[in-house]
Motif scaffolding. Structure first.
Motif, PDB file in Angstrom:
ATOM      1  N   CYS A 171     -11.505 -48.084  16.793  1.00 39.85           N
ATOM      2  CA  CYS A 171     -12.338 -47.177  17.590  1.00 39.85           C
ATOM      3  C   CYS A 171     -13.823 -47.451  17.393  1.00 39.85           C
ATOM      4  CB  CYS A 171     -12.016 -45.717  17.233  1.00 39.85           C
ATOM      5  SG  CYS A 171     -10.386 -45.169  17.762  1.00 39.85           S
ATOM      6  N   ALA A 172     -14.213 -47.722  16.136  1.00 40.63           N
ATOM      7  CA  ALA A 172     -15.618 -48.000  15.857  1.00 40.63           C
ATOM      8  C   ALA A 172     -16.061 -49.281  16.546  1.00 40.63           C
ATOM      9  CB  ALA A 172     -15.828 -48.091  14.343  1.00 40.63           C
ATOM     10  N   ALA A 173     -15.231 -50.326  16.497  1.00 35.46           N
ATOM     11  CA  ALA A 173     -15.573 -51.589  17.138  1.00 35.46           C
ATOM     12  C   ALA A 173     -15.652 -51.418  18.655  1.00 35.46           C
ATOM     13  CB  ALA A 173     -14.528 -52.653  16.783  1.00 35.46           C
ATOM     14  N   ARG A 174     -14.745 -50.637  19.221  1.00 38.39           N
ATOM     15  CA  ARG A 174     -14.766 -50.417  20.672  1.00 38.39           C
ATOM     16  C   ARG A 174     -15.999 -49.632  21.093  1.00 38.39           C
ATOM     17  NH1 ARG A 174      -9.823 -47.246  23.371  1.00 38.39           N
ATOM     18  NH2 ARG A 174     -10.733 -45.602  22.072  1.00 38.39           N
ATOM     19  N   GLU A 175     -16.384 -48.646  20.287  1.00 38.73           N
ATOM     20  CA  GLU A 175     -17.574 -47.854  20.619  1.00 38.73           C
ATOM     21  C   GLU A 175     -18.831 -48.708  20.542  1.00 38.73           C
ATOM     22  OE1 GLU A 175     -19.887 -43.778  19.132  1.00 38.73           O
ATOM     23  OE2 GLU A 175     -17.978 -44.379  18.241  1.00 38.73           O
ATOM     24  N   GLN A 176     -18.928 -49.529  19.503  1.00 39.94           N
ATOM     25  CA  GLN A 176     -20.101 -50.400  19.371  1.00 39.94           C
ATOM     26  C   GLN A 176     -20.150 -51.418  20.504  1.00 39.94           C
ATOM     27  OE1 GLN A 176     -19.773 -52.106  15.489  1.00 39.94           O
ATOM     28  NE2 GLN A 176     -20.088 -50.153  14.421  1.00 39.94           N
ATOM     29  N   HIS A 193     -19.309 -59.989  20.652  1.00 42.41           N
ATOM     30  CA  HIS A 193     -17.992 -60.599  20.469  1.00 42.41           C
ATOM     31  C   HIS A 193     -16.910 -59.597  20.845  1.00 42.41           C
ATOM     32  CE1 HIS A 193     -20.152 -62.933  17.037  1.00 42.41           C
ATOM     33  NE2 HIS A 193     -20.431 -63.456  18.225  1.00 42.41           N
ATOM     34  N   HIS A 194     -17.093 -58.362  20.379  1.00 41.96           N
ATOM     35  CA  HIS A 194     -16.094 -57.336  20.658  1.00 41.96           C
ATOM     36  C   HIS A 194     -16.041 -57.021  22.159  1.00 41.96           C
ATOM     37  CE1 HIS A 194     -16.426 -55.783  16.216  1.00 41.96           C
ATOM     38  NE2 HIS A 194     -15.774 -56.931  16.328  1.00 41.96           N
ATOM     39  N   TRP A 195     -17.179 -57.023  22.820  1.00 45.95           N
ATOM     40  CA  TRP A 195     -17.205 -56.749  24.258  1.00 45.95           C
ATOM     41  C   TRP A 195     -16.367 -57.798  25.001  1.00 45.95           C
ATOM     42  CZ3 TRP A 195     -18.052 -58.868  28.915  1.00 45.95           C
ATOM     43  CH2 TRP A 195     -18.270 -58.001  30.003  1.00 45.95           C
ATOM     44  N   LEU A 196     -16.581 -59.068  24.643  1.00 46.08           N
ATOM     45  CA  LEU A 196     -15.840 -60.138  25.290  1.00 46.08           C
ATOM     46  C   LEU A 196     -14.333 -59.989  25.063  1.00 46.08           C
ATOM     47  CD1 LEU A 196     -18.138 -63.164  24.450  1.00 46.08           C
ATOM     48  CD2 LEU A 196     -17.610 -62.315  26.740  1.00 46.08           C
ATOM     49  N   VAL A 197     -13.947 -59.645  23.818  1.00 49.56           N
ATOM     50  CA  VAL A 197     -12.519 -59.512  23.511  1.00 49.56           C
ATOM     51  C   VAL A 197     -11.922 -58.324  24.239  1.00 49.56           C
ATOM     52  CG1 VAL A 197     -10.846 -59.092  21.674  1.00 49.56           C
ATOM     53  CG2 VAL A 197     -12.748 -60.660  21.283  1.00 49.56           C
ATOM     54  N   LEU A 198     -12.639 -57.203  24.268  1.00 42.20           N
ATOM     55  CA  LEU A 198     -12.120 -55.996  24.915  1.00 42.20           C
ATOM     56  C   LEU A 198     -11.943 -56.191  26.418  1.00 42.20           C
ATOM     57  CD1 LEU A 198     -14.149 -53.242  23.035  1.00 42.20           C
ATOM     58  CD2 LEU A 198     -11.665 -53.501  23.026  1.00 42.20           C
ATOM     59  N   ASN A 199     -12.821 -56.955  27.023  1.00 35.08           N
ATOM     60  CA  ASN A 199     -12.780 -57.103  28.470  1.00 35.08           C
ATOM     61  C   ASN A 199     -12.020 -58.339  28.947  1.00 35.08           C
ATOM     62  OD1 ASN A 199     -14.724 -54.963  29.882  1.00 35.08           O
ATOM     63  ND2 ASN A 199     -15.601 -55.524  27.903  1.00 35.08           N
ATOM     64  N   ASN A 200     -11.954 -59.362  28.105  1.00 33.65           N
ATOM     65  CA  ASN A 200     -11.359 -60.619  28.564  1.00 33.65           C
ATOM     66  C   ASN A 200     -10.331 -61.202  27.611  1.00 33.65           C
ATOM     67  OD1 ASN A 200     -13.196 -60.967  30.945  1.00 33.65           O
ATOM     68  ND2 ASN A 200     -14.726 -61.004  29.309  1.00 33.65           N
ATOM     69  N   GLY A 201     -10.101 -60.550  26.472  1.00 31.77           N
ATOM     70  CA  GLY A 201      -9.187 -61.119  25.495  1.00 31.77           C
ATOM     71  C   GLY A 201      -9.914 -62.120  24.610  1.00 31.77           C
ATOM     72  N   PRO A 202      -9.247 -62.647  23.584  1.00 34.95           N
ATOM     73  CA  PRO A 202      -9.923 -63.528  22.621  1.00 34.95           C
ATOM     74  C   PRO A 202     -10.217 -64.926  23.132  1.00 34.95           C
ATOM     75  CG  PRO A 202      -7.604 -63.303  22.071  1.00 34.95           C
ATOM     76  CD  PRO A 202      -7.862 -62.341  23.203  1.00 34.95           C
ATOM     77  N   ASP A 203      -9.430 -65.442  24.090  1.00 36.40           N
ATOM     78  CA  ASP A 203      -9.616 -66.827  24.524  1.00 36.40           C
ATOM     79  C   ASP A 203     -11.000 -67.099  25.108  1.00 36.40           C
ATOM     80  OD1 ASP A 203      -7.164 -67.513  23.620  1.00 36.40           O
ATOM     81  OD2 ASP A 203      -6.172 -67.483  25.571  1.00 36.40           O
TER      82      ASP A 203
END
Length: 270
Positions: A171-176, A193-203
């Motif tokens: 939750c903290a990573a998603r909020e940031q 980095h977290h924004w990219l993963v949340l929206n597009n996955g890790p690849d």
């Protein structure tokens, strides 16, 4: 024949595929008091020797002699005086339930099956029982006893601590990440980095890093890329904790109760 039963004394004679010869007598605590049953079991064992079966060494066959000795000695002490055709499901279950090693149980089942294949000596319900599952499948871990309530409570508490902590970090990573300026944000910022993963996955993150040039994660965070992504993608420890927790809830009939934030699901992008 690669293996035969010898009668005086009662035992076996085998010739294995490497040409080695094997002779053993059936050694018991006392003179063989169930010679008919012992011979039947040994005849079943000889049918397991290569090329008919997979037994192809002295050590491999010793297991079957040990199984015959243990079973016949126990039957004598129990007061049994019949042959293989007199065996019952209840008698076999009583013997196996006392904690016989799974290897010896498997050997005894195999000998009974082979003997029955040859002579049809077992009652149909006994044959079905012999073909069934093992009673003793985990002797290396000792006897299995149900968890006590205190043990269930400790297991649940440990798993809850693990998944609750992981969910708080998620939750903290998603909020940031929600405050990051999308792909335009500096890749030197962890939130980006977290924004990219949340929206597009890790690849995409990995590809973006390759295009812009590798970034020394360990110098920036003291950890590697995997640790940067851990808050968003559950680690193996967290996954196992979830599985154990759900299993514990199911066992205790608590699937619909005590479901704090840690019982929720990690979800990327939501």
């Amino acid at each position: 024949m690669p293996a035969t039963v010898t009668l005086d004394p009662l035992g076996v004679h085998c010739i294995f595929s490497d040409g080695s010869e094997y002779r053993r007598r059936l050694r018991v605590r006392r003179p063989v008091e169930l010679p008919g049953l012992a011979r039947t079991l040994l005849e079943g064992a000889t049918d397991l020797v290569h090329p008919h079966g997979q037994v192809d060494s002295a050590g491999g066959f010793d297991l079957y002699l040990t199984a015959v000795r243990g079973f016949t000695d126990w039957l004598v002490e129990f007061g049994f005086s019949g042959g293989a055709s007199d065996l019952t499901r209840a008698l076999l279950a009583r013997y196996w339930r006392q904690g016989v090693r799974s290897s010896q149980e498997s050997a005894l089942r195999a000998m009974l099956r082979c003997a029955d294949d040859q002579e049809q000596i077992l009652a149909p319900d006994v044959r079905a029982f012999v073909d069934g599952r093992l009673f003793n499948t985990g002797e290396r871990y000792g006897s299995h006893q149900p968890y006590s309530e205190a043990e269930w409570a400790r297991l649940i508490r440990t798993c809850r601590d693990e998944v609750d902590g992981a969910f708080r970090a998620f939750c903290a990573a998603r909020e940031q990440a929600s405050s990051a300026d999308g792909p335009g944000a500096s890749l030197r910022e962890r939130a980006a980095h977290h924004w990219l993963v949340l929206n597009n996955g890790p690849d995409p993150l990995v590809r973006e890093m390759a295009e812009r040039g590798s970034f020394p994660f360990r110098q920036r965070y003291g950890v590697g890329l995997r640790a940067v992504l851990d808050p968003l993608i559950p680690t193996l420890d967290v996954i196992i904790a979830y599985q154990l927790l759900f299993g514990a809830y199911k066992h205790r009939g608590r699937a619909g109760r005590d479901r704090g934030p840690g019982a929720r699901r990690h979800r990327v992008g939501g």
